[in-house]
Design a protein around this motif. Structure first.
Motif, PDB file in Angstrom:
ATOM      1  N   ALA A  97       0.872  -1.185   0.000  1.00 53.77           N
ATOM      2  CA  ALA A  97       0.000   0.000   0.000  1.00 53.77           C
ATOM      3  C   ALA A  97       0.905   1.230   0.000  1.00 53.77           C
ATOM      4  O   ALA A  97       1.860   1.306   0.777  1.00 53.77           O
ATOM      5  CB  ALA A  97      -0.893  -0.005   1.239  1.00 53.77           C
ATOM      6  N   GLU A  98       0.601   2.165  -0.872  1.00 55.63           N
ATOM      7  CA  GLU A  98       1.424   3.377  -0.987  1.00 55.63           C
ATOM      8  C   GLU A  98       0.544   4.620  -0.976  1.00 55.63           C
ATOM      9  O   GLU A  98      -0.656   4.545  -1.223  1.00 55.63           O
ATOM     10  CB  GLU A  98       2.242   3.331  -2.272  1.00 55.63           C
ATOM     11  N   GLY A  99       1.158   5.753  -0.707  1.00 61.45           N
ATOM     12  CA  GLY A  99       0.489   7.038  -0.805  1.00 61.45           C
ATOM     13  C   GLY A  99      -0.721   7.154   0.102  1.00 61.45           C
ATOM     14  O   GLY A  99      -0.680   6.793   1.280  1.00 61.45           O
ATOM     15  N   TRP A 106      -2.950   2.847   7.528  1.00 61.92           N
ATOM     16  CA  TRP A 106      -2.183   3.100   8.765  1.00 61.92           C
ATOM     17  C   TRP A 106      -3.124   3.643   9.834  1.00 61.92           C
ATOM     18  O   TRP A 106      -3.078   3.219  10.991  1.00 61.92           O
ATOM     19  CB  TRP A 106      -1.047   4.070   8.490  1.00 61.92           C
ATOM     20  N   GLU A 107      -3.977   4.571   9.451  1.00 60.44           N
ATOM     21  CA  GLU A 107      -4.955   5.118  10.397  1.00 60.44           C
ATOM     22  C   GLU A 107      -5.871   4.033  10.946  1.00 60.44           C
ATOM     23  O   GLU A 107      -6.207   4.029  12.129  1.00 60.44           O
ATOM     24  CB  GLU A 107      -5.788   6.230   9.755  1.00 60.44           C
ATOM     25  N   VAL A 130       0.961  -4.108   3.990  1.00 54.63           N
ATOM     26  CA  VAL A 130       0.797  -5.122   2.946  1.00 54.63           C
ATOM     27  C   VAL A 130      -0.692  -5.394   2.731  1.00 54.63           C
ATOM     28  O   VAL A 130      -1.420  -5.631   3.698  1.00 54.63           O
ATOM     29  CB  VAL A 130       1.518  -6.431   3.346  1.00 54.63           C
ATOM     30  N   VAL A 131      -1.114  -5.375   1.474  1.00 53.35           N
ATOM     31  CA  VAL A 131      -2.489  -5.689   1.113  1.00 53.35           C
ATOM     32  C   VAL A 131      -2.483  -7.035   0.401  1.00 53.35           C
ATOM     33  O   VAL A 131      -1.721  -7.251  -0.544  1.00 53.35           O
ATOM     34  CB  VAL A 131      -3.078  -4.595   0.191  1.00 53.35           C
TER      35      VAL A 131
END
Length: 136
Positions: A97-99, A106-107, A130-131
Protein backbone atom coordinates in the motif's frame (compact mmCIF):
# COMPACT_ATOMS: atom_id res chain seq x y z
CA UNK A 1 5.85 -15.44 22.71
CA UNK A 2 2.17 -14.79 21.98
CA UNK A 3 2.55 -16.07 18.42
CA UNK A 4 4.19 -19.27 19.71
CA UNK A 5 1.09 -19.82 21.86
CA UNK A 6 -1.12 -19.19 18.82
CA UNK A 7 0.83 -21.77 16.80
CA UNK A 8 0.55 -24.30 19.63
CA UNK A 9 -3.21 -23.80 19.97
CA UNK A 10 -3.63 -24.12 16.21
CA UNK A 11 -1.56 -27.32 16.10
CA UNK A 12 -3.18 -28.99 19.14
CA UNK A 13 -6.72 -28.13 17.97
CA UNK A 14 -6.12 -29.42 14.45
CA UNK A 15 -6.79 -25.92 13.08
CA UNK A 16 -10.12 -25.42 14.86
CA UNK A 17 -8.76 -22.78 17.30
CA UNK A 18 -6.11 -20.05 17.12
CA UNK A 19 -7.29 -18.12 14.08
CA UNK A 20 -10.09 -15.58 14.18
CA UNK A 21 -11.81 -13.01 12.02
CA UNK A 22 -11.63 -9.35 13.07
CA UNK A 23 -14.65 -8.31 15.13
CA UNK A 24 -15.68 -5.98 17.90
CA UNK A 25 -12.97 -3.43 17.07
CA UNK A 26 -10.20 -6.05 17.34
CA UNK A 27 -7.81 -7.32 14.69
CA UNK A 28 -8.01 -10.91 13.48
CA UNK A 29 -5.38 -13.65 13.28
CA UNK A 30 -4.68 -15.52 10.04
CA UNK A 31 -2.14 -18.10 8.93
CA UNK A 32 -0.11 -17.06 5.91
CA UNK A 33 1.74 -19.60 3.78
CA UNK A 34 4.49 -18.17 1.58
CA UNK A 35 7.28 -19.73 -0.48
CA UNK A 36 10.69 -19.34 1.15
CA UNK A 37 12.82 -17.04 -0.97
CA UNK A 38 15.96 -19.12 -0.40
CA UNK A 39 14.60 -22.61 0.23
CA UNK A 40 11.64 -22.64 -2.15
CA UNK A 41 9.77 -24.49 0.61
CA UNK A 42 6.41 -23.49 2.13
CA UNK A 43 6.73 -21.22 5.17
CA UNK A 44 3.87 -20.49 7.57
CA UNK A 45 3.34 -17.68 10.03
CA UNK A 46 0.38 -16.42 12.06
CA UNK A 47 -0.24 -12.69 11.66
CA UNK A 48 -2.57 -9.97 12.82
CA UNK A 49 -4.78 -8.50 10.10
CA UNK A 50 -7.89 -6.53 9.39
CA UNK A 51 -10.26 -6.50 6.45
CA UNK A 52 -10.53 -3.60 4.01
CA UNK A 53 -13.46 -4.61 1.83
CA UNK A 54 -12.43 -7.91 0.24
CA UNK A 55 -8.73 -7.28 0.94
CA UNK A 56 -6.73 -8.36 3.98
CA UNK A 57 -4.25 -5.87 5.46
CA UNK A 58 -1.03 -6.80 7.28
CA UNK A 59 1.84 -4.81 8.76
CA UNK A 60 5.47 -5.94 8.33
CA UNK A 61 6.64 -4.88 11.75
CA UNK A 62 9.09 -7.64 12.77
CA UNK A 63 8.18 -7.17 16.42
CA UNK A 64 9.23 -3.53 15.96
CA UNK A 65 12.85 -4.60 15.62
CA UNK A 66 15.01 -3.42 12.73
CA UNK A 67 14.63 -4.96 9.31
CA UNK A 68 11.72 -6.71 7.70
CA UNK A 69 10.24 -10.04 8.81
CA UNK A 70 11.02 -13.11 6.70
CA UNK A 71 7.37 -13.54 5.68
CA UNK A 72 7.40 -10.09 4.03
CA UNK A 73 10.72 -10.74 2.28
CA UNK A 74 9.22 -13.99 0.96
CA UNK A 75 6.09 -12.18 -0.29
CA UNK A 76 8.15 -9.40 -1.83
CA UNK A 77 10.02 -11.96 -3.94
CA UNK A 78 7.02 -14.28 -4.62
CA UNK A 79 3.76 -12.37 -3.96
CA UNK A 80 1.38 -15.30 -4.48
CA UNK A 81 0.45 -16.99 -1.21
CA UNK A 82 -2.34 -18.70 0.70
CA UNK A 83 -4.14 -17.57 3.84
CA UNK A 84 -6.24 -19.52 6.29
CA UNK A 85 -9.04 -17.66 8.04
CA UNK A 86 -10.44 -20.24 10.39
CA UNK A 87 -11.72 -23.02 8.12
CA UNK A 88 -11.56 -20.85 4.99
CA UNK A 89 -8.52 -21.00 2.70
CA UNK A 90 -7.92 -18.22 0.22
CA UNK A 91 -5.36 -17.78 -2.58
CA UNK A 92 -3.96 -14.23 -2.42
CA UNK A 93 -1.48 -11.92 -4.09
CA UNK A 94 0.44 -9.39 -2.00
CA UNK A 95 1.15 -5.78 -2.85
CA UNK A 96 2.46 -2.75 -0.98
CA UNK A 97 0.00 0.00 0.00
CA UNK A 98 1.42 3.38 -0.99
CA UNK A 99 0.49 7.04 -0.80
CA UNK A 100 -3.04 7.87 0.30
CA UNK A 101 -4.00 4.21 0.57
CA UNK A 102 -1.09 3.56 2.97
CA UNK A 103 -2.05 6.60 5.08
CA UNK A 104 -5.68 5.44 5.24
CA UNK A 105 -4.75 1.87 6.20
CA UNK A 106 -2.18 3.10 8.76
CA UNK A 107 -4.95 5.12 10.40
CA UNK A 108 -7.09 1.98 10.56
CA UNK A 109 -4.22 0.13 12.30
CA UNK A 110 -4.10 2.98 14.83
CA UNK A 111 -7.65 2.06 15.91
CA UNK A 112 -6.26 -1.30 17.06
CA UNK A 113 -3.05 0.07 18.61
CA UNK A 114 -2.94 3.64 19.93
CA UNK A 115 0.87 3.35 20.36
CA UNK A 116 1.48 2.43 16.71
CA UNK A 117 3.35 5.63 15.83
CA UNK A 118 5.58 5.37 18.91
CA UNK A 119 6.50 1.77 18.07
CA UNK A 120 7.16 2.68 14.44
CA UNK A 121 9.48 5.48 15.59
CA UNK A 122 11.72 2.85 17.25
CA UNK A 123 12.76 1.59 13.81
CA UNK A 124 14.80 3.27 11.11
CA UNK A 125 13.13 0.97 8.56
CA UNK A 126 9.60 2.00 7.58
CA UNK A 127 7.00 -0.69 8.27
CA UNK A 128 5.39 -1.92 5.06
CA UNK A 129 1.59 -1.97 4.94
CA UNK A 130 0.80 -5.12 2.95
CA UNK A 131 -2.49 -5.69 1.11
CA UNK A 132 -3.49 -9.25 0.24
CA UNK A 133 -5.91 -9.38 -2.68
CA UNK A 134 -7.86 -12.51 -3.64
CA UNK A 135 -6.65 -14.27 -6.77
CA UNK A 136 -8.50 -16.74 -8.96
Amino acid sequence: MAWAVHRGILRVSGGRLGLRRPRGGKWGALRLTTVGRRSGQPRQVILAYFEDGADLVLMSMNGWHEGHPAWWLNLRDAPEATVELGRERRAVRARVAEGEERARLWERWRTFDKDLDAYAALRSTEAVVVVLEARS
